[in-house]
Each structure stands twice: as structure tokens, then as C-alpha cells.
Design an enzyme around this catalytic site. Structure first.
Site, PDB file in Angstrom:
ATOM      1  N   ARG A 203     -32.183 -31.275  14.267  1.00 48.89           N
ATOM      2  CA  ARG A 203     -32.969 -30.145  13.759  1.00 48.89           C
ATOM      3  C   ARG A 203     -34.249 -29.919  14.568  1.00 48.89           C
ATOM      4  O   ARG A 203     -34.564 -28.800  14.957  1.00 48.89           O
ATOM      5  CB  ARG A 203     -33.351 -30.401  12.293  1.00 48.89           C
ATOM      6  CG  ARG A 203     -32.268 -30.166  11.263  1.00 48.89           C
ATOM      7  CD  ARG A 203     -32.850 -30.429   9.888  1.00 48.89           C
ATOM      8  NE  ARG A 203     -31.970 -30.014   8.803  1.00 48.89           N
ATOM      9  CZ  ARG A 203     -31.136 -30.819   8.180  1.00 48.89           C
ATOM     10  NH1 ARG A 203     -31.045 -32.076   8.550  1.00 48.89           N
ATOM     11  NH2 ARG A 203     -30.379 -30.375   7.192  1.00 48.89           N
ATOM     12  N   ALA A 292     -40.378 -39.167  18.226  1.00 54.29           N
ATOM     13  CA  ALA A 292     -39.222 -39.757  17.546  1.00 54.29           C
ATOM     14  C   ALA A 292     -39.576 -41.132  16.990  1.00 54.29           C
ATOM     15  O   ALA A 292     -40.019 -41.259  15.843  1.00 54.29           O
ATOM     16  CB  ALA A 292     -38.045 -39.830  18.517  1.00 54.29           C
ATOM     17  N   ARG A 293     -39.419 -42.176  17.800  1.00 53.73           N
ATOM     18  CA  ARG A 293     -39.773 -43.537  17.426  1.00 53.73           C
ATOM     19  C   ARG A 293     -40.291 -44.267  18.663  1.00 53.73           C
ATOM     20  O   ARG A 293     -39.795 -44.070  19.775  1.00 53.73           O
ATOM     21  CB  ARG A 293     -38.575 -44.300  16.837  1.00 53.73           C
ATOM     22  CG  ARG A 293     -38.206 -43.882  15.421  1.00 53.73           C
ATOM     23  CD  ARG A 293     -39.291 -44.284  14.420  1.00 53.73           C
ATOM     24  NE  ARG A 293     -38.944 -43.973  13.041  1.00 53.73           N
ATOM     25  CZ  ARG A 293     -39.263 -42.864  12.400  1.00 53.73           C
ATOM     26  NH1 ARG A 293     -39.900 -41.897  13.078  1.00 53.73           N
ATOM     27  NH2 ARG A 293     -38.953 -42.681  11.136  1.00 53.73           N
ATOM     28  N   ASP A 317     -46.750 -39.648  19.553  1.00 47.53           N
ATOM     29  CA  ASP A 317     -47.212 -39.704  18.170  1.00 47.53           C
ATOM     30  C   ASP A 317     -46.684 -40.952  17.464  1.00 47.53           C
ATOM     31  O   ASP A 317     -47.032 -41.191  16.309  1.00 47.53           O
ATOM     32  CB  ASP A 317     -46.741 -38.440  17.426  1.00 47.53           C
ATOM     33  CG  ASP A 317     -47.286 -38.335  16.013  1.00 47.53           C
ATOM     34  OD1 ASP A 317     -48.508 -38.539  15.831  1.00 47.53           O
ATOM     35  OD2 ASP A 317     -46.501 -38.055  15.090  1.00 47.53           O
ATOM     36  N   GLU A 322     -47.119 -50.118  14.719  1.00 51.65           N
ATOM     37  CA  GLU A 322     -48.071 -49.200  14.095  1.00 51.65           C
ATOM     38  C   GLU A 322     -48.779 -49.890  12.938  1.00 51.65           C
ATOM     39  O   GLU A 322     -48.123 -50.570  12.142  1.00 51.65           O
ATOM     40  CB  GLU A 322     -47.351 -47.936  13.600  1.00 51.65           C
ATOM     41  CG  GLU A 322     -46.731 -47.112  14.716  1.00 51.65           C
ATOM     42  CD  GLU A 322     -46.050 -45.832  14.233  1.00 51.65           C
ATOM     43  OE1 GLU A 322     -46.056 -45.577  13.008  1.00 51.65           O
ATOM     44  OE2 GLU A 322     -45.532 -45.080  15.070  1.00 51.65           O
ATOM     45  N   HIS A 341     -49.140 -41.090  14.453  1.00 58.24           N
ATOM     46  CA  HIS A 341     -47.928 -40.761  13.687  1.00 58.24           C
ATOM     47  C   HIS A 341     -48.224 -39.686  12.626  1.00 58.24           C
ATOM     48  O   HIS A 341     -47.993 -39.886  11.434  1.00 58.24           O
ATOM     49  CB  HIS A 341     -47.350 -42.019  13.021  1.00 58.24           C
ATOM     50  CG  HIS A 341     -45.879 -41.900  12.741  1.00 58.24           C
ATOM     51  ND1 HIS A 341     -45.041 -42.984  12.709  1.00 58.24           N
ATOM     52  CD2 HIS A 341     -45.087 -40.812  12.486  1.00 58.24           C
ATOM     53  CE1 HIS A 341     -43.802 -42.587  12.433  1.00 58.24           C
ATOM     54  NE2 HIS A 341     -43.807 -41.279  12.301  1.00 58.24           N
ATOM     55  N   GLY A 343     -47.053 -36.385  13.010  1.00 52.12           N
ATOM     56  CA  GLY A 343     -46.183 -35.234  13.245  1.00 52.12           C
ATOM     57  C   GLY A 343     -45.819 -34.491  11.977  1.00 52.12           C
ATOM     58  O   GLY A 343     -45.761 -33.264  11.953  1.00 52.12           O
TER      59      GLY A 343
END
Length: 378
Positions: A203, A292-293, A317, A322, A341, A343
Site C-alpha cells: 500500500r 520500513a524497518r 525513520d 529503538e 519512528h 512516520g
């Protein structure tokens, strides 16, 4: 079935369907989740279902859960508490990225009341989905709730990298006028006319593709699951491998899931393949975007490439650890742009995430299959 839960979850679903018409249009089909063909069987004696929220949720979502007859508790749990069976006291738990649910915690919870795990977000790499399935626990998430926000975040990072905006801002604040050709400045480049590669084509990637094409970028993608009938209407060229994607594109954005196959997929050899000149002949440099990751990109290799100049910028991001440690190598790299992070951290996305996960959890507690976002079902 509990009539209160059934009524409220239907109301939430209807409201979300109405709101969907106002969000960013996305062309094509989402990545497939394993949706069961039978109703989910969960006993319901009519007593209030206990729902634990560990990492916070939008107030409207907490209200929706309570209105659906759930007894909601908001508190975080330590790893020791999870392993000791703290989840056994709850019928459902709703988590975000701050909580990790391993197989032993899920098994201990399922020995009591636990029947549903709701992931308020898209990624489920912090949940042992196979372990949940083995314990009879259904896992649901919200795959479409933050799409528009993360698409916009990707574009923000693309612009920031292409024009070196963070360095210009820091220079201005410290009294430096870093306008080229001043020493320490970097001449920016346009995104129009450049090749953008999308690693993954779900998506979010499709939303980025539509926006990037509108900016005049040539868009390419690689995903083992992508189909030409999805890519062609967006003007996206599918490539046969990740290696060819990096060979073709000066700008690459990561949008795949973190799996054993994608962990550390983007390393030094891949980064060296990236051209630093666009098809329009402009010396634009090479830029990597990650929403993404963190584990998909080898952060040590990225840091080395930034120092060596083989990679112009890395705008991310997400990170493998983390919060990012204060001594992380990336923080001392030229061309590094980082955000914590965020987003999906918009008011609109958080309301959608909360309402969608509330609707999904209430549906499962009522013995029904949610309309979207079933990752695994017992």
C-alpha cells in the site's frame, strides 16, 4: 454473541468506511493476509471482556472499546511480567511497537483468558505470529490506517535528502549561511527526471509511486509478490531483482517487511551499485530512504558508505535498535537524516489506527472475522 460488542464494532466499521473516502487513494491490492474462511470461535459468557492496552491508544479508540462493553486497562508490562503469564488475566491485548510478544508470553497468556492480540499498526515483527497460532491466539493489525501518513513521510525524507535541508537548517541556526558555493554546502538536485526504486510494493509503496510519478520521477519497483496489473496503471516498471533495482536507481526507498529473508538485505555491495547520476544527466548523488524497518538496511554498512562517499544520504525513520543509542555510528555520519519512528505519528493516522484496531478486536471477541487485517488465526 454479545449484542453490545456486535453493535459498536459494526458502528466503528461503518465510520471507518466513510472516512476511507477522505484518505489518500491507493491503487491496487494490499499484500495478502491469511484471512480465515470460517468464523473465529471464542466463548463469550456475556461478562465484560478484559482488554489490556500496553503502549497507548487514541482516546476515541479507548472510548470505543469501553462502549463495546470491554473492561479496558492501560498499563505497560515488563518482559518478566509477560513471561510470568500477566496476559492470562485478559481476553485481548493491544500493543504497538514498544511491546514484544514472544511465544512463551503468548502461551502463558493463552493458558488463561488470552484469545486476541491486536497490533495497532502494520508491522507484526514484534509478535511471534506462529507462536500465537500454536497457542490458539488470533492476531489482527491495521494495515491501511497509516498509509497516507507514511507516504507523506517518505516524500518529506526524499525532499530533505535531495536538497540537504537538515544541514542547511542547522547551519542557519549556528550562524552559517550554507548557500552554494559556500564551503560546507552541497548543491541540491531535483527529483524530477530521476529514477526512484521501491523495494517492496504494498500500500505505502504504491502511494509513493503515484506521488513520485506526479513529481516527474521514473518509478521502478521490486517485490516477489508484485504483479504487472498492479504496477502498470501507476506507470511503475517492475524489475526482476533487488540488485537490478539498486543498479538502476539513484534514489531507493525501502517498503518491505522485515523477515529473515530481508534482514540486512541492503548492505555495502548493494549500495555500491547505485548510480550517482540521473538519466537526465544531473549529478544527483545516491540516496537511500527507509520508512520500513531498521533491520532491512545494514546500518554499519550504511555508515561506512556515507563516510566513504559511495552513498550521498541515508534518510531513515526506523532503526534496528529503538530508541537510537547516543553513540550510534550513524549520528556522526555526513548525509545522515534521522527521525524517531514518526512516520505514522499524525493525528489522523492515530485516530484511524485506534478505531480500526478497536473494531477488529471487538469483532474477534464477538466471534466474527474482521473485515481487514487478520494476520493469523487459530
Amino acid at each position: 454473541r454479545n449484542p453490545m460488542i456486535m453493535c459498536v464494532s459494526h458502528m466503528i466499521s461503518a465510520a471507518l468506511a466513510l472516512a476511507a473516502g477522505l484518505s489518500l487513494p491507493v491503487v491496487g491490492r494490499a499484500r495478502a493476509f491469511r484471512t480465515p474462511s470460517r468464523p473465529i470461535s471464542i466463548s463469550n459468557s456475556g461478562a465484560a471482556q478484559r482488554v489490556l492496552v500496553t503502549d497507548g491508544l487514541a482516546p476515541a479508540a479507548l472510548d470505543a472499546l469501553a462502549a463495546g462493553g470491554a473492561d479496558v486497562t492501560s498499563r505497560s508490562l515488563t518482559e518478566d511480567e509477560l513471561c510470568a503469564g500477566a496476559l492470562a488475566a485478559y481476553d485481548a491485548v493491544i500493543i504497538r511497537s514498544a511491546t514484544t510478544l514472544r511465544a512463551d508470553a503468548l502461551s502463558a497468556g493463552a493458558a488463561g483468558r488470552l484469545r486476541v492480540v491486536g497490533r495497532a499498526g502494520v508491522g507484526v515483527d514484534n509478535i511471534d505470529v506462529a507462536g500465537a497460532h500454536a497457542s490458539g491466539v488470533t492476531v489482527v493489525n491495521t494495515p491501511s490506517a497509516s498509509t497516507a501518513s507514511v507516504v507523506e513521510m517518505t516524500l518529506a525524507l526524499l525532499f530533505a535528502a535531495a536538497r540537504n535541508l537538515p544541514a542547511a537548517d542547522r547551519g542557519l541556526r549556528s550562524g552559517e549561511w550554507l548557500k552554494p558555493p559556500a564551503r560546507g554546502s552541497r548543491l541540491g538536485s531535483e527529483l524530477a527526471g530521476k529514477n526512484l526504486g521501491l523495494l517492496g510494493f504494498g500500500r505505502i509503496a504504491r502511494g509513493v509511486a503515484a506521488a513520485a510519478a506526479a513529481l516527474g520521477m521514473r518509478v521502478f519497483a521490486y517485490s516477489p509478490h508484485a504483479a504487472s496489473e498492479t504496477a502498470s496503471p501507476l506507470g511503475v516498471t517492475l524489475l526482476p531483482s533487488a540488485e537490478e533495482l539498486f543498479c538502476t536507481c539513484s534514489h531507493v526507498s525501502l517498503h518491505c517487511a522485515l523477515t529473515p529473508q530481508t534482514r540486512l538485505l541492503v548492505g555495502g555491495e548493494m549500495l555500491e551499485r547505485m548510480p550517482a547520476v540521473g538519466p537526465d544527466g544531473a549529478a544527483c548523488g545516491s540516496h537511500l530512504i527507509n520508512v520500513a524497518r531498521g533491520g532491512i538496511a545494514d546500518e554499519a554498512a550504511v555508515a561506512a558508505a556515507l563516510h566513504a562517499g559511495t552513498l550521498t544520504s541515508y534518510a531513515s525513520d526506523v532503526f534496528d535498535q529503538e530508541p537510537l543509542p547516543a553513540d550510534h555510528p550513524l549520528l556522526g555520519c555526513p548525509g545522515f537524516i534521522g527521525t524517531p519512528h514518526i512516520g505514522g505519528a499524525t493525528r489522523e493516522a492515530q485516530d484511524r489506527v485506534g478505531l480500526q484496531i478497536a473494531a477488529a478486536v471487538l469483532a474477534v471477541l464477538d466471534g466474527r472475522v474482521p473485515e481487514d487485517g487478520v494476520v493469523g488465526v487459530a
